[in-house]
Design a protein around this motif. Structure first.
Motif, mmCIF file in Angstrom:
data_model
loop_
_atom_site.group_PDB
_atom_site.id
_atom_site.type_symbol
_atom_site.label_atom_id
_atom_site.label_comp_id
_atom_site.label_asym_id
_atom_site.label_seq_id
_atom_site.Cartn_x
_atom_site.Cartn_y
_atom_site.Cartn_z
ATOM 1 N N VAL A 1 0.835 -1.202 0.000
ATOM 2 C CA VAL A 1 0.000 0.000 0.000
ATOM 3 C C VAL A 1 0.872 1.255 0.000
ATOM 4 N N ILE A 2 1.934 1.236 0.819
ATOM 5 C CA ILE A 2 2.849 2.373 0.906
ATOM 6 C C ILE A 2 3.533 2.614 -0.440
ATOM 7 N N THR A 3 3.925 1.526 -1.109
ATOM 8 C CA THR A 3 4.596 1.647 -2.406
ATOM 9 C C THR A 3 3.662 2.211 -3.468
ATOM 10 N N SER B 1 8.669 10.481 -1.114
ATOM 11 C CA SER B 1 9.902 10.019 -0.483
ATOM 12 C C SER B 1 9.644 9.393 0.881
ATOM 13 N N ILE B 2 8.725 9.972 1.639
ATOM 14 C CA ILE B 2 8.357 9.381 2.933
ATOM 15 C C ILE B 2 7.895 7.943 2.728
ATOM 16 N N ALA B 3 7.047 7.769 1.713
ATOM 17 C CA ALA B 3 6.528 6.426 1.433
ATOM 18 C C ALA B 3 7.620 5.501 0.905
ATOM 19 N N TRP B 4 8.465 6.002 -0.044
ATOM 20 C CA TRP B 4 9.542 5.171 -0.593
ATOM 21 C C TRP B 4 10.500 4.710 0.503
ATOM 22 N N PHE B 5 10.985 5.637 1.310
ATOM 23 C CA PHE B 5 11.978 5.298 2.320
ATOM 24 C C PHE B 5 11.400 4.345 3.366
ATOM 25 N N THR B 6 10.115 4.512 3.684
ATOM 26 C CA THR B 6 9.468 3.592 4.622
ATOM 27 C C THR B 6 9.368 2.195 4.014
ATOM 28 N N ALA B 7 8.981 2.141 2.730
ATOM 29 C CA ALA B 7 8.869 0.843 2.054
ATOM 30 C C ALA B 7 10.230 0.165 1.943
ATOM 31 N N PHE B 8 11.287 0.938 1.664
ATOM 32 C CA PHE B 8 12.645 0.378 1.572
ATOM 33 C C PHE B 8 13.075 -0.256 2.889
ATOM 34 N N SER B 9 12.612 0.314 3.999
ATOM 35 C CA SER B 9 12.992 -0.221 5.313
ATOM 36 C C SER B 9 12.194 -1.466 5.682
ATOM 37 N N LEU B 10 11.061 -1.677 4.978
ATOM 38 C CA LEU B 10 10.187 -2.812 5.302
ATOM 39 C C LEU B 10 10.376 -4.003 4.366
ATOM 40 N N ALA B 11 10.871 -3.763 3.150
ATOM 41 C CA ALA B 11 10.970 -4.843 2.152
ATOM 42 C C ALA B 11 12.179 -4.637 1.261
ATOM 43 N N VAL C 1 12.114 -5.294 -5.026
ATOM 44 C CA VAL C 1 10.703 -5.645 -5.151
ATOM 45 C C VAL C 1 9.837 -4.397 -5.013
ATOM 46 N N VAL C 2 10.202 -3.517 -4.098
ATOM 47 C CA VAL C 2 9.473 -2.264 -3.916
ATOM 48 C C VAL C 2 9.466 -1.468 -5.220
ATOM 49 N N LYS C 3 10.627 -1.350 -5.852
ATOM 50 C CA LYS C 3 10.733 -0.569 -7.071
ATOM 51 C C LYS C 3 10.036 -1.227 -8.257
ATOM 52 N N THR C 4 10.006 -2.542 -8.281
ATOM 53 C CA THR C 4 9.286 -3.225 -9.364
ATOM 54 C C THR C 4 7.790 -2.975 -9.232
ATOM 55 N N LEU C 5 7.260 -3.117 -8.027
ATOM 56 C CA LEU C 5 5.844 -2.820 -7.808
ATOM 57 C C LEU C 5 5.564 -1.353 -8.108
ATOM 58 N N GLY C 6 6.533 -0.498 -7.798
ATOM 59 C CA GLY C 6 6.372 0.931 -8.039
ATOM 60 C C GLY C 6 6.279 1.290 -9.501
#
Length: 295
Positions: free
Chosen positions: A4-6, A233-243, A247-252
């Motif tokens: 969801v964050i991504t 950026s808040i969402a990206w950096f949070t997602a990077f810390s969780l996964a 994979v985050v960037k592919t979904l993005g």
């Protein structure tokens, strides 16, 4: 939660990139690159304060690793953004955005030795399919023999590389901090934006010999870029810390939908069948990644 964050991050980035493209045409590459950090810093500062009261603070490592990795992250993002804006000038909005999407597979390869993440077979297929789709949309196949001379392609792939370094180092920096993961991501983001603001403002002031140069040009558009960038950026950096950042960037890459919209409606660019095919491949990659699990 990270999915969801991504998705939120991708939505913000899609709109911000369109505004930033317009800003680069009005105020130049340097100002457009600077605006995302300087004008986004106030909102991120407020967000960090909220994180402190809700999740608590974090402890920095004594070996200085955080400062080193986070500084690399900041500089890499400056270079990546600048290169992407250069592609907008030499190529097109669609091409610049999509070539930068090759960061997904590059982040996967960089992250393997540094983050020790592993991906499922399905996730790997999704990452490579997404990158292949971006290339299908971007490369002019009739000029394939001369592709090594295509500055748009070179700048775009280089942009993807530095965005990949940004993603991996953002994750690394956040994980060097002890305490709340959410606050750690916020601290990393705040430092990155602050360092970027200092570097880029100094360059702009020195070049223009005007102390107020960062605030004189396209103020309204600069603020839009800053706010959207800070939210993303808040969402990206949070997602990077969780996964896994790959994979985050592919979904993005679902951001491609926004790219196609702005390319066709806002910038009046014609989309070929090749670009639609590449877009379909990217959407398929998103489904693969979203339905795969990280080991």
């Amino acid at each position: 939660m990270w999915i969801v964050i991504t998705l939120f991050a991708a939505g913000c980035q899609s709109v911000r990139t369109a505004y930033q493209n317009s800003l680069s045409r009005e105020a130049g590459f340097l100002h457009a690159t600077m605006s995302r950090s300087l004008y986004g810093l106030p909102l991120v500062s407020l967000y960090l304060l909220v994180c402190y009261f809700i999740f608590g603070w974090v402890t920095l490592p004594i070996n200085g690793l955080f400062w080193l990795v986070a500084s690399i992250c900041a500089v890499s993002q400056i270079i990546a953004t600048y290169l992407m804006l250069r592609v907008f000038q030499s190529g097109s909005f669609t091409q610049g955005t999509l070539l930068a999407k090759t960061e997904a597979v590059q982040a996967a390869l960089i992250g393997l030795p540094l983050l020790h993440y592993t991906l499922t077979v399905g996730a790997w297929l999704g990452v490579f399919l997404g990158v292949l789709g971006a290339l299908v949309m971007s490369v002019k196949w009739k000029d394939l023999k001369q592709v090594h001379k295509d500055t748009s392609l070179i700048f775009g792939l280089a942009s993807g590389f530095f965005f990949a370094v940004t993603s991996v180092t953002a994750s690394m920096a956040s994980h060097t901090l002890s305490g709340s993961i959410i606050t750690g991501a916020g601290v990393t983001l705040w430092y990155v934006l602050a360092l970027q603001s200092v570097i880029l403002c100094c360059i702009q002031i020195i070049r223009s010999r005007d102390m107020l140069a960062p605030f004189r040009r396209s103020l309204g558009l600069s603020m839009k870029v800053g706010v959207l960038s800070s939210l993303g950026s808040i969402a990206w950096f949070t997602a990077f810390s969780l996964a896994n950042p790959a994979v985050v960037k592919t979904l993005g890459q679902i951001e491609v939908l926004g790219t196609l919209y702005y390319s066709k409606v806002r910038f009046k660019e014609k989309l070929s069948k090749q670009q639609w095919i590449g877009g379909a491949m990217i959407m398929a990659s998103i489904v693969l990644v979203a339905t795969s699990t990280i080991k």
